[in-house]
Design a protein around this motif. Sequence first.
Motif, PDB file in Angstrom:
ATOM      1  N   VAL A 265       0.931  -1.197   0.065  1.00 23.11           N
ATOM      2  CA  VAL A 265      -0.015  -0.182   0.020  1.00 23.11           C
ATOM      3  C   VAL A 265       0.924   1.217   0.093  1.00 23.11           C
ATOM      4  O   VAL A 265       2.032   1.337   0.286  1.00 23.11           O
ATOM      5  N   PHE A 266       0.443   2.352  -0.531  1.00 27.80           N
ATOM      6  CA  PHE A 266       1.056   3.643  -0.552  1.00 27.80           C
ATOM      7  C   PHE A 266       0.452   4.561   0.534  1.00 27.80           C
ATOM      8  O   PHE A 266      -0.747   4.801   0.283  1.00 27.80           O
ATOM      9  N   VAL A 267       1.196   5.102   1.284  1.00 25.15           N
ATOM     10  CA  VAL A 267       0.464   6.259   2.141  1.00 25.15           C
ATOM     11  C   VAL A 267       1.322   7.483   1.778  1.00 25.15           C
ATOM     12  O   VAL A 267       2.572   7.752   1.820  1.00 25.15           O
ATOM     13  N   MET A 268       0.537   8.620   1.445  1.00 24.88           N
ATOM     14  CA  MET A 268       0.864   9.908   1.145  1.00 24.88           C
ATOM     15  C   MET A 268       0.485  11.015   1.637  1.00 24.88           C
ATOM     16  O   MET A 268      -0.711  10.773   2.405  1.00 24.88           O
ATOM     17  N   GLY A 269       0.857  12.319   1.482  1.00 24.03           N
ATOM     18  CA  GLY A 269       0.066  13.402   2.220  1.00 24.03           C
ATOM     19  C   GLY A 269       0.988  13.683   3.619  1.00 24.03           C
ATOM     20  O   GLY A 269       1.854  13.490   4.012  1.00 24.03           O
ATOM     21  N   GLU A 270      -0.272  13.859   4.631  1.00 28.77           N
ATOM     22  CA  GLU A 270       0.299  14.707   5.932  1.00 28.77           C
ATOM     23  C   GLU A 270       0.654  13.490   6.753  1.00 28.77           C
ATOM     24  O   GLU A 270      -0.063  13.097   7.718  1.00 28.77           O
ATOM     25  N   VAL A 271       1.586  12.735   6.537  1.00 29.05           N
ATOM     26  CA  VAL A 271       2.125  11.646   7.397  1.00 29.05           C
ATOM     27  C   VAL A 271       3.609  11.596   7.666  1.00 29.05           C
ATOM     28  O   VAL A 271       4.146  12.654   6.869  1.00 29.05           O
ATOM     29  N   GLY A 272       3.882  11.165   8.754  1.00 28.67           N
ATOM     30  CA  GLY A 272       5.358  11.466   9.117  1.00 28.67           C
ATOM     31  C   GLY A 272       6.162  10.796   8.176  1.00 28.67           C
ATOM     32  O   GLY A 272       7.535  11.501   7.978  1.00 28.67           O
ATOM     33  N   ARG A 273       6.170   9.749   7.504  1.00 25.70           N
ATOM     34  CA  ARG A 273       6.903   9.139   6.476  1.00 25.70           C
ATOM     35  C   ARG A 273       6.413   8.550   5.401  1.00 25.70           C
ATOM     36  O   ARG A 273       5.832   7.316   5.161  1.00 25.70           O
ATOM     37  N   PRO A 274       5.774   9.414   4.390  1.00 26.18           N
ATOM     38  CA  PRO A 274       5.202   8.834   3.244  1.00 26.18           C
ATOM     39  C   PRO A 274       6.091   7.916   2.541  1.00 26.18           C
ATOM     40  O   PRO A 274       7.131   7.981   2.432  1.00 26.18           O
ATOM     41  N   GLY A 275       5.370   7.121   2.049  1.00 26.75           N
ATOM     42  CA  GLY A 275       5.845   6.062   1.066  1.00 26.75           C
ATOM     43  C   GLY A 275       5.240   4.514   0.797  1.00 26.75           C
ATOM     44  O   GLY A 275       3.786   4.695   1.050  1.00 26.75           O
ATOM     45  N   GLN A 276       5.884   3.505   0.578  1.00 30.13           N
ATOM     46  CA  GLN A 276       5.266   2.350   0.274  1.00 30.13           C
ATOM     47  C   GLN A 276       5.625   1.342   1.775  1.00 30.13           C
ATOM     48  O   GLN A 276       6.705   1.323   2.005  1.00 30.13           O
ATOM     49  N   TYR A 277       4.350   0.720   1.922  1.00 29.06           N
ATOM     50  CA  TYR A 277       4.514  -0.249   3.066  1.00 29.06           C
ATOM     51  C   TYR A 277       3.644  -1.678   2.790  1.00 29.06           C
ATOM     52  O   TYR A 277       3.119  -1.625   2.129  1.00 29.06           O
ATOM     53  N   SER A 278       4.247  -2.440   3.304  1.00 28.28           N
ATOM     54  CA  SER A 278       3.706  -4.011   3.161  1.00 28.28           C
ATOM     55  C   SER A 278       2.396  -3.886   3.700  1.00 28.28           C
ATOM     56  O   SER A 278       1.858  -3.249   4.765  1.00 28.28           O
ATOM     57  N   TYR A 279       1.393  -4.551   3.022  1.00 26.72           N
ATOM     58  CA  TYR A 279      -0.014  -4.851   3.278  1.00 26.72           C
ATOM     59  C   TYR A 279      -0.136  -6.128   4.197  1.00 26.72           C
ATOM     60  O   TYR A 279       0.646  -6.946   3.982  1.00 26.72           O
TER      61      TYR A 279
ATOM     62  N   SER B  25     -11.771   2.652   7.839  1.00 23.40           N
ATOM     63  CA  SER B  25     -12.235   1.916   6.821  1.00 23.40           C
ATOM     64  C   SER B  25     -11.052   0.929   6.147  1.00 23.40           C
ATOM     65  O   SER B  25      -9.820   1.346   6.295  1.00 23.40           O
ATOM     66  N   PRO B  26     -11.596  -0.283   5.895  1.00 21.44           N
ATOM     67  CA  PRO B  26     -10.538  -1.304   5.467  1.00 21.44           C
ATOM     68  C   PRO B  26      -9.547  -0.916   4.191  1.00 21.44           C
ATOM     69  O   PRO B  26     -10.424  -0.285   3.196  1.00 21.44           O
ATOM     70  N   VAL B  27      -8.523  -1.006   3.991  1.00 20.67           N
ATOM     71  CA  VAL B  27      -7.613  -0.960   2.657  1.00 20.67           C
ATOM     72  C   VAL B  27      -7.424  -2.262   2.313  1.00 20.67           C
ATOM     73  O   VAL B  27      -7.425  -3.315   2.771  1.00 20.67           O
ATOM     74  N   LEU B  28      -7.015  -2.038   0.989  1.00 19.94           N
ATOM     75  CA  LEU B  28      -6.885  -3.289   0.045  1.00 19.94           C
ATOM     76  C   LEU B  28      -5.305  -3.264  -0.465  1.00 19.94           C
ATOM     77  O   LEU B  28      -4.751  -2.128  -0.669  1.00 19.94           O
ATOM     78  N   ALA B  29      -4.458  -4.441  -0.593  1.00 25.52           N
ATOM     79  CA  ALA B  29      -3.283  -4.392  -1.133  1.00 25.52           C
ATOM     80  C   ALA B  29      -3.341  -3.557  -2.390  1.00 25.52           C
ATOM     81  O   ALA B  29      -4.367  -3.888  -3.187  1.00 25.52           O
ATOM     82  N   GLY B  30      -2.462  -2.761  -2.951  1.00 29.65           N
ATOM     83  CA  GLY B  30      -2.289  -1.935  -3.803  1.00 29.65           C
ATOM     84  C   GLY B  30      -2.912  -0.487  -3.886  1.00 29.65           C
ATOM     85  O   GLY B  30      -2.855   0.372  -4.429  1.00 29.65           O
ATOM     86  N   ASP B  31      -3.654  -0.264  -2.768  1.00 27.48           N
ATOM     87  CA  ASP B  31      -4.294   0.975  -2.492  1.00 27.48           C
ATOM     88  C   ASP B  31      -3.316   2.119  -2.249  1.00 27.48           C
ATOM     89  O   ASP B  31      -2.343   1.843  -1.616  1.00 27.48           O
ATOM     90  N   THR B  32      -3.824   3.190  -2.476  1.00 33.17           N
ATOM     91  CA  THR B  32      -2.935   4.509  -2.032  1.00 33.17           C
ATOM     92  C   THR B  32      -3.937   5.438  -1.404  1.00 33.17           C
ATOM     93  O   THR B  32      -4.862   5.566  -1.617  1.00 33.17           O
ATOM     94  N   ILE B  33      -3.453   5.707  -0.142  1.00 39.38           N
ATOM     95  CA  ILE B  33      -4.013   6.286   0.937  1.00 39.38           C
ATOM     96  C   ILE B  33      -3.497   7.746   0.976  1.00 39.38           C
ATOM     97  O   ILE B  33      -2.322   7.906   1.106  1.00 39.38           O
ATOM     98  N   HIS B  34      -4.224   9.109   0.911  1.00 40.37           N
ATOM     99  CA  HIS B  34      -3.890  10.153   0.792  1.00 40.37           C
ATOM    100  C   HIS B  34      -4.312  10.909   1.975  1.00 40.37           C
ATOM    101  O   HIS B  34      -5.783  11.058   2.036  1.00 40.37           O
ATOM    102  N   VAL B  35      -3.638  11.315   2.950  1.00 37.67           N
ATOM    103  CA  VAL B  35      -3.902  12.232   4.078  1.00 37.67           C
ATOM    104  C   VAL B  35      -4.011  13.615   3.777  1.00 37.67           C
ATOM    105  O   VAL B  35      -2.829  14.214   3.447  1.00 37.67           O
TER     106      VAL B  35
END
Length: 191
Positions: free
Chosen positions: A118-132, A176-186
């Motif tokens: 999953v990919f986490v972007m935006g207003e988070v401490g360490r944006p990047g790619q993380y294991s699902y 909400s649940p997320v799925l593998a491959g999702d991109t989450i933007h805060v």
Amino acid sequence: MSFASRKSLTTVALVSIATALAACSTSQPAPKSFDQAAVQPYRLDSGDRLRITVFEQSGLSNTYTVDQAGYIAFPLIGQVAARGETLPALEGAIATRLKQGYLRDPDVTIEVDRYRPVFVMGEVGRPGQYSYVPGMTAQNAIAIAGGFTPRGNQRDVDVTRKINGRIFTGRTEVSSPVLAGDTIHVRERLF
């Protein structure tokens, strides 16, 4: 300053504020297909690593990664389409192809060894790619990415998800649940 000038400046200021607020809320609520995708059987895609076991065939049993084109390269039978398939469907496809001149009655089992990230972007401490991890929520993913920054909107997030080959973006709650491959933007909160 004349009354007309003040009225003109007030109008310009109001239009600017309205435009800024509209730009912040371009994402729509998540479509119903978001919730439906979360309860459907897992669909394979590029980046998934699979542990494939062919009973009593140690030379065929191994881990295989779904490549960028959506295929796995399997011994004897070559490229096998995996993108969009469920695990039981892929097991059947491999068994069917192995029956065509290679094995009499192949028993194929597949487990996901590592899910695509999953990919986490935006207003988070360490944006990047993380294991699902199965069962992961947006809040879990954000926590792994260092949590919210002081400016981060902690109520809801924008999630981009591929469903049936099409890409959708929708606003969901952090629980909400997320799925593998999702991109989450805060997003940044307004106040």
